[in-house]
Design a protein around this motif. Structure first.
Motif, PDB file in Angstrom:
ATOM      1  N   GLU A 110       6.181   9.310 -11.475  1.00 40.01           N
ATOM      2  CA  GLU A 110       6.127   8.489 -10.268  1.00 40.01           C
ATOM      3  C   GLU A 110       6.105   9.311  -8.988  1.00 40.01           C
ATOM      4  O   GLU A 110       5.752   8.782  -7.922  1.00 40.01           O
ATOM      5  CB  GLU A 110       7.357   7.574 -10.199  1.00 40.01           C
ATOM      6  CG  GLU A 110       7.392   6.443 -11.193  1.00 40.01           C
ATOM      7  CD  GLU A 110       8.679   5.644 -11.099  1.00 40.01           C
ATOM      8  OE1 GLU A 110       8.739   4.554 -11.715  1.00 40.01           O
ATOM      9  OE2 GLU A 110       9.612   6.097 -10.414  1.00 40.01           O
ATOM     10  N   SER A 111       6.469  10.594  -9.058  1.00 35.00           N
ATOM     11  CA  SER A 111       6.738  11.362  -7.839  1.00 35.00           C
ATOM     12  C   SER A 111       5.541  11.443  -6.901  1.00 35.00           C
ATOM     13  O   SER A 111       5.698  11.403  -5.676  1.00 35.00           O
ATOM     14  CB  SER A 111       7.231  12.767  -8.198  1.00 35.00           C
ATOM     15  OG  SER A 111       6.260  13.488  -8.943  1.00 35.00           O
ATOM     16  N   GLY A 112       4.328  11.541  -7.461  1.00 30.90           N
ATOM     17  CA  GLY A 112       3.150  11.569  -6.598  1.00 30.90           C
ATOM     18  C   GLY A 112       2.941  10.255  -5.874  1.00 30.90           C
ATOM     19  O   GLY A 112       2.539  10.227  -4.703  1.00 30.90           O
ATOM     20  N   LEU A 113       3.219   9.148  -6.557  1.00 31.00           N
ATOM     21  CA  LEU A 113       3.095   7.838  -5.933  1.00 31.00           C
ATOM     22  C   LEU A 113       4.132   7.674  -4.831  1.00 31.00           C
ATOM     23  O   LEU A 113       3.852   7.087  -3.775  1.00 31.00           O
ATOM     24  CB  LEU A 113       3.267   6.739  -6.986  1.00 31.00           C
ATOM     25  CG  LEU A 113       2.298   6.767  -8.169  1.00 31.00           C
ATOM     26  CD1 LEU A 113       2.612   5.631  -9.140  1.00 31.00           C
ATOM     27  CD2 LEU A 113       0.854   6.667  -7.693  1.00 31.00           C
ATOM     28  N   VAL A 114       5.339   8.205  -5.077  1.00 28.06           N
ATOM     29  CA  VAL A 114       6.392   8.163  -4.056  1.00 28.06           C
ATOM     30  C   VAL A 114       5.964   8.951  -2.821  1.00 28.06           C
ATOM     31  O   VAL A 114       6.097   8.487  -1.682  1.00 28.06           O
ATOM     32  CB  VAL A 114       7.720   8.713  -4.619  1.00 28.06           C
ATOM     33  CG1 VAL A 114       8.756   8.857  -3.513  1.00 28.06           C
ATOM     34  CG2 VAL A 114       8.247   7.817  -5.730  1.00 28.06           C
ATOM     35  N   ALA A 115       5.424  10.154  -3.045  1.00 27.11           N
ATOM     36  CA  ALA A 115       5.007  11.008  -1.925  1.00 27.11           C
ATOM     37  C   ALA A 115       3.917  10.339  -1.087  1.00 27.11           C
ATOM     38  O   ALA A 115       3.863  10.523   0.131  1.00 27.11           O
ATOM     39  CB  ALA A 115       4.534  12.363  -2.448  1.00 27.11           C
ATOM     40  N   ARG A 116       3.064   9.561  -1.749  1.00 29.23           N
ATOM     41  CA  ARG A 116       1.973   8.883  -1.032  1.00 29.23           C
ATOM     42  C   ARG A 116       2.393   7.529  -0.472  1.00 29.23           C
ATOM     43  O   ARG A 116       1.614   6.875   0.225  1.00 29.23           O
ATOM     44  CB  ARG A 116       0.780   8.700  -1.966  1.00 29.23           C
ATOM     45  CG  ARG A 116       0.106  10.010  -2.370  1.00 29.23           C
ATOM     46  CD  ARG A 116      -0.840   9.792  -3.535  1.00 29.23           C
ATOM     47  NE  ARG A 116      -1.799   8.733  -3.250  1.00 29.23           N
ATOM     48  CZ  ARG A 116      -2.330   7.931  -4.167  1.00 29.23           C
ATOM     49  NH1 ARG A 116      -1.951   8.046  -5.429  1.00 29.23           N
ATOM     50  NH2 ARG A 116      -3.198   7.013  -3.837  1.00 29.23           N
TER      51      ARG A 116
END
Length: 263
Positions: A110-116
């Motif tokens: 999920e971390s990339g989605l959180v960053a975006r």
């Protein structure tokens, strides 16, 4: 032969006359030429491997495509857009999975989605991608619970969930044992076939390049130039012990000036 999928998510890639120098670490007045006038075109949905001796600029080229560095000369394009910096449209997977050790598999993916800032809208995709890489049963596990192959699959899912137009892989299987590496080659191919993502894959393993690629780019020693590009026309799935496979392997070793080692 490009990815046999009805939907191609990938985009074309163009590297146009790219050169790159770095300041010498021992002499501030001197420069080291890493790349010299490199040009390459990759079609949407194609899987291209780059091979060459250590220090020839393979990783430098990948960093330029990723937008993590800028060329001294030349231009890089994804589709009709110039590459001017990092973008979620260009995913990058390293040899080390670089998972956050304090986050579970789910949270890492999920971390990339959180960053975006898009997790709320895209949360439903997390389960899909965990299933895609076979980690749905390990959603709550932490990285230290995972084998090397499982950790690399989590890293692939984390990159793929952003739907990159180009996925860049810098020796992503190099730290794995031989049997896990072969299984992961099939895993990467399965993901490529299912998503149609354009992939650029750096490897030192000639068999891996032949097994996986549509084309193989051979680079010269530093300063890195493209010496030749080989079309791999073998039908998939490929048989590593076939006469055609071994012949192509011998040809590539000759191009890399190691032919005497296999005589």
């Amino acid at each position: 032969m490009t990815a046999p999928t009805a939907t191609v998510e990938g985009s074309s890639l163009r590297v146009c006359g790219v050169s790159k120098q770095f300041a010498s670490p021992t002499d501030p007045t001197a420069c080291t030429q890493a790349l010299d006038n490199v040009s390459l075109e990759v079609t949407a949905g194609e899987l291209v491997s780059i091979v060459g001796p250590s220090g020839c600029g393979k990783s430098t080229l990948l960093r330029l495509i990723a937008g993590l560095d800028k060329p001294g000369l030349g231009e890089l394009w994804v589709g009709e857009e110039p590459i001017v910096g990092p973008s979620a449209e260009r995913g990058l997977v390293f040899q080390d999975p670089n998972l956050f050790p304090w986050l579970t598999v789910r949270r890492n993916i999920e971390s990339g989605l959180v960053a975006r800032g898009v997790l709320r809208d895209k949360r439903h995709e997390v389960d899909e991608y965990m299933r895609l890489v076979g980690l749905d049963a390990f959603a709550g596990a932490f990285p230290h619970h995972l084998s090397g192959g499982m950790a690399q699959r989590a890293a692939l899912a984390r990159a793929l969930i952003n739907h990159p137009k180009v996925l860049l892989l810098d020796e992503p299987l190099g730290a794995l044992d031989a049997f896990t590496r072969m299984r992961m080659q099939d895993e990467v191919l399965r993901l490529w076939e299912s998503r149609g993502t354009t992939m650029v894959f750096i490897t030192h393993d000639i068999d891996e390049a032949i097994y996986m690629s549509d084309r193989i780019v051979i680079m010269t020693p530093r300063p890195g130039r493209i010496e030749r590009i080989i079309d791999v026309t073998l039908d998939r799935p490929r048989e590593r012990s076939s006469r055609e496979f071994l012949q192509l392997r011998g040809d590539i070793l000759e191009y890399l000036h190691f032919g005497h080692a296999v005589r």
